[in-house]
Structure formats: structure tokens, C-alpha cells
Design a protein around this motif. Structure first.
Motif, PDB file in Angstrom:
ATOM      1  N   LEU A  15       0.804  -1.215   0.000  1.00 58.52           N
ATOM      2  CA  LEU A  15       0.000   0.000   0.000  1.00 58.52           C
ATOM      3  C   LEU A  15       0.841   1.272   0.000  1.00 58.52           C
ATOM      4  O   LEU A  15       0.687   2.128  -0.869  1.00 58.52           O
ATOM      5  CB  LEU A  15      -0.941  -0.009   1.203  1.00 58.52           C
ATOM      6  N   ARG A  16       1.724   1.408   0.963  1.00 55.05           N
ATOM      7  CA  ARG A  16       2.474   2.659   1.077  1.00 55.05           C
ATOM      8  C   ARG A  16       3.329   2.919  -0.154  1.00 55.05           C
ATOM      9  O   ARG A  16       3.357   4.028  -0.679  1.00 55.05           O
ATOM     10  CB  ARG A  16       3.347   2.621   2.336  1.00 55.05           C
ATOM     11  N   ARG A  39      -4.776  17.908  -2.630  1.00 57.74           N
ATOM     12  CA  ARG A  39      -5.578  17.748  -1.410  1.00 57.74           C
ATOM     13  C   ARG A  39      -5.627  16.267  -1.052  1.00 57.74           C
ATOM     14  O   ARG A  39      -6.073  15.440  -1.860  1.00 57.74           O
ATOM     15  CB  ARG A  39      -6.986  18.306  -1.616  1.00 57.74           C
ATOM     16  N   ASP A  40      -5.193  15.936   0.148  1.00 57.99           N
ATOM     17  CA  ASP A  40      -5.070  14.524   0.511  1.00 57.99           C
ATOM     18  C   ASP A  40      -6.402  13.786   0.461  1.00 57.99           C
ATOM     19  O   ASP A  40      -6.457  12.612   0.102  1.00 57.99           O
ATOM     20  CB  ASP A  40      -4.381  14.348   1.864  1.00 57.99           C
ATOM     21  N   GLN A  41      -7.502  14.462   0.795  1.00 56.84           N
ATOM     22  CA  GLN A  41      -8.804  13.795   0.758  1.00 56.84           C
ATOM     23  C   GLN A  41      -9.177  13.410  -0.673  1.00 56.84           C
ATOM     24  O   GLN A  41      -9.670  12.309  -0.928  1.00 56.84           O
ATOM     25  CB  GLN A  41      -9.873  14.699   1.364  1.00 56.84           C
ATOM     26  N   GLU A  42      -8.953  14.300  -1.623  1.00 51.33           N
ATOM     27  CA  GLU A  42      -9.249  14.009  -3.020  1.00 51.33           C
ATOM     28  C   GLU A  42      -8.345  12.909  -3.568  1.00 51.33           C
ATOM     29  O   GLU A  42      -8.789  12.022  -4.302  1.00 51.33           O
ATOM     30  CB  GLU A  42      -9.091  15.271  -3.871  1.00 51.33           C
ATOM     31  N   SER A  50      -7.083   5.178   2.439  1.00 51.80           N
ATOM     32  CA  SER A  50      -7.306   6.157   3.497  1.00 51.80           C
ATOM     33  C   SER A  50      -6.357   7.332   3.293  1.00 51.80           C
ATOM     34  O   SER A  50      -5.436   7.290   2.465  1.00 51.80           O
ATOM     35  CB  SER A  50      -7.060   5.531   4.868  1.00 51.80           C
ATOM     36  N   ARG A  51      -6.546   8.368   4.080  1.00 51.23           N
ATOM     37  CA  ARG A  51      -5.704   9.557   3.926  1.00 51.23           C
ATOM     38  C   ARG A  51      -4.309   9.352   4.498  1.00 51.23           C
ATOM     39  O   ARG A  51      -3.376  10.063   4.110  1.00 51.23           O
ATOM     40  CB  ARG A  51      -6.392  10.745   4.605  1.00 51.23           C
ATOM     41  N   ARG A  55      -0.899  10.969   2.969  1.00 46.55           N
ATOM     42  CA  ARG A  55      -0.117  11.972   3.700  1.00 46.55           C
ATOM     43  C   ARG A  55       1.344  11.546   3.818  1.00 46.55           C
ATOM     44  O   ARG A  55       2.260  12.375   3.684  1.00 46.55           O
ATOM     45  CB  ARG A  55      -0.720  12.197   5.084  1.00 46.55           C
ATOM     46  N   GLU A  56       1.569  10.251   4.070  1.00 48.02           N
ATOM     47  CA  GLU A  56       2.943   9.749   4.146  1.00 48.02           C
ATOM     48  C   GLU A  56       3.654   9.919   2.811  1.00 48.02           C
ATOM     49  O   GLU A  56       4.832  10.305   2.762  1.00 48.02           O
ATOM     50  CB  GLU A  56       2.937   8.281   4.562  1.00 48.02           C
ATOM     51  N   ALA A  57       2.941   9.631   1.732  1.00 45.40           N
ATOM     52  CA  ALA A  57       3.536   9.765   0.397  1.00 45.40           C
ATOM     53  C   ALA A  57       3.859  11.224   0.101  1.00 45.40           C
ATOM     54  O   ALA A  57       4.911  11.527  -0.473  1.00 45.40           O
ATOM     55  CB  ALA A  57       2.586   9.202  -0.655  1.00 45.40           C
TER      56      ALA A  57
END
Length: 232
Positions: A15-16, A39-42, A50-51, A55-57
Motif C-alpha cells: 500500500l504505502r 488535497r489529501d482527501q481528493e 485512506s488519507r 499523507r505519508e507519500a
């Protein structure tokens, strides 16, 4: 440019890394253009995750110089910066020279065959004008000595600074310079097969010459704005 409406599901086991690779490639190929807000949500909705991994990426992409993030403010795609590219190019070229120098004595016939096969794919992609396939084949080609070297620190440095150069690689592989890369790859394999230490310098020069595309107007993609002290 809006977030694409379609996506391919990401394998949960990776995943990551998959989220990072997908976002990195979308920046490199200008799906997300320089200056565009991320935008992380988009992005999470687009990738079906998940966000948190998004965010990590984005943090990793910030460390690689592909995005710009300010605490409490927007995250945007970074422009192609001459100074950052030249700094990364020097480090990446040195690491690939080291990889070949450390791997040359341990490269097996199967390893050399993998390099030859990757270069055939690279040549075919260049001939077809498929810069993304060329980039993937080039990755496979150079990954062989990096893997055989067994140098974990070297791999970590390439993971940090290699992404900075990917937009430049796409520009080169879409230009007349790509044909010279096919010949240089062939030369590198020949020297490796002969156990000739000069192979390390050929590998280094392949990456050292990458920034010449910055000074080649015919090879430059007009979309990414150029920044840096040497901007022309």
C-alpha cells in the motif's frame, strides 16, 4: 487539472509504496501540473485508500523535492528547479558509478541477459515514442547492478534523490538524446560482460549527461515552469 475520475485498485500488501509510486508518477507525467494544489482527501478518494498513506507519500515527495508543503497551508506540485536537479544528478550519477563498480565482479550471465532484455525494451519504446515505457525499461536496466551490488545505503540514497530526476528523464527519452542512451546501455553491458572497470564510468556519464536536456530547447517540455538561479 482535476483528479482523474478513474483509477486502478492498489494492492494492499504494498500500500504505502504503491501510493507513493502512483503519486510520484502522476507528478512526473504532469497529470498533476507544477503549481497545482494537492488535497489529501481528493487523492485518497482517487486511489481508493485512506488519507494516512497519502499523507505519508506527500511527505516523502516533499523530501524528494517534487511537492511543496507548508504546515497548515496547501501542498502543491513543485516546479522543475534547475539547482535542485543538478544537485540530485551529481549524487545519483555517483551512486550508479558505485553500483556498477561494486557489482561488476558479481554480475552473472543471467544478470547481463536481464540488462540486455531491458535495453531491447528501452530501444523499442524509444522507437515507438513511448516515453513512459522507455522510463520503465531504463529503471529495469539500471536496477540490475544496483541490486547485485547489495549496497543498502546506495539504494537508500537513490530512493531519496532519484525521483527528482524523473521529469528530466521523461524529457530526455522524448528527445533525440534517447537514441544515444540505447548505444550507451549496449556499451555498458559489453564492458560489464568483459569485467572491465571502465563500465562504472560509462554508467556515471549516462547520469551525468542527463542535465544537458535542461539546455536543449528542442527537448524541453513547455508545460513545467523552470525555476532556479540559472533559469533562462
Amino acid at each position: 487539472m482535476p483528479v482523474p475520475s478513474t483509477s486502478v485498485p492498489i494492492r494492499r500488501a504494498l500500500l504505502r509504496e504503491d501510493v507513493y509510486a502512483r503519486l510520484r508518477d502522476a507528478i512526473v507525467d504532469c497529470t498533476f501540473e507544477p503549481g497545482e494544489q494537492l488535497r489529501d482527501q481528493e487523492l485518497a478518494a482517487w486511489l481508493g485508500v485512506s488519507r494516512t498513506p497519502v499523507r505519508e507519500a506527500l511527505l516523502r515527495l516533499g523530501e524528494a523535492g517534487l511537492v511543496r508543503a507548508e504546515p497548515g497551508r496547501s501542498t502543491t506540485v513543485a516546479p522543475l528547479d534547475h539547482a535542485a536537479v543538478r544537485d540530485a544528478q551529481s549524487v545519483v550519477a555517483a551512486m550508479h558509478r558505485l553500483a556498477v563498480a561494486e557489482a561488476i565482479a558479481a554480475l552473472s550471465p543471467a544478470d547481463l541477459d536481464r540488462m540486455r532484455a531491458a535495453n531491447r525494451r528501452f530501444a523499442a519504446a524509444v522507437a515507438a515514442g513511448d516515453v513512459h515505457a522507455a522510463l520503465a525499461a531504463d529503471d529495469d536496466f539500471h536496477a540490475v547492478p544496483v541490486r547485485v551490488s547489495g549496497n543498502a545505503a546506495l539504494r537508500a540514497v537513490l530512493a531519496q534523490y532519484g525521483p527528482v530526476l524523473r521529469r528530466l528523464e521523461l524529457l530526455r527519452f522524448g528527445s533525440a538524446q534517447a537514441r544515444a542512451c540505447v548505444e550507451r546501455h549496449d556499451r555498458l553491458v559489453e564492458l560489464c560482460a568483459a569485467g572491465d572497470a571502465a563500465a562504472a564510468e560509462v554508467s556515471h556519464d549516462t547520469w551525468k549527461d542527463l542535465t544537458s536536456v535542461l539546455d536543449d530547447p528542442a527537448a524541453r517540455d513547455p508545460r513545467p515552469p523552470l525555476t532556479g538561479t540559472d533559469r533562462r
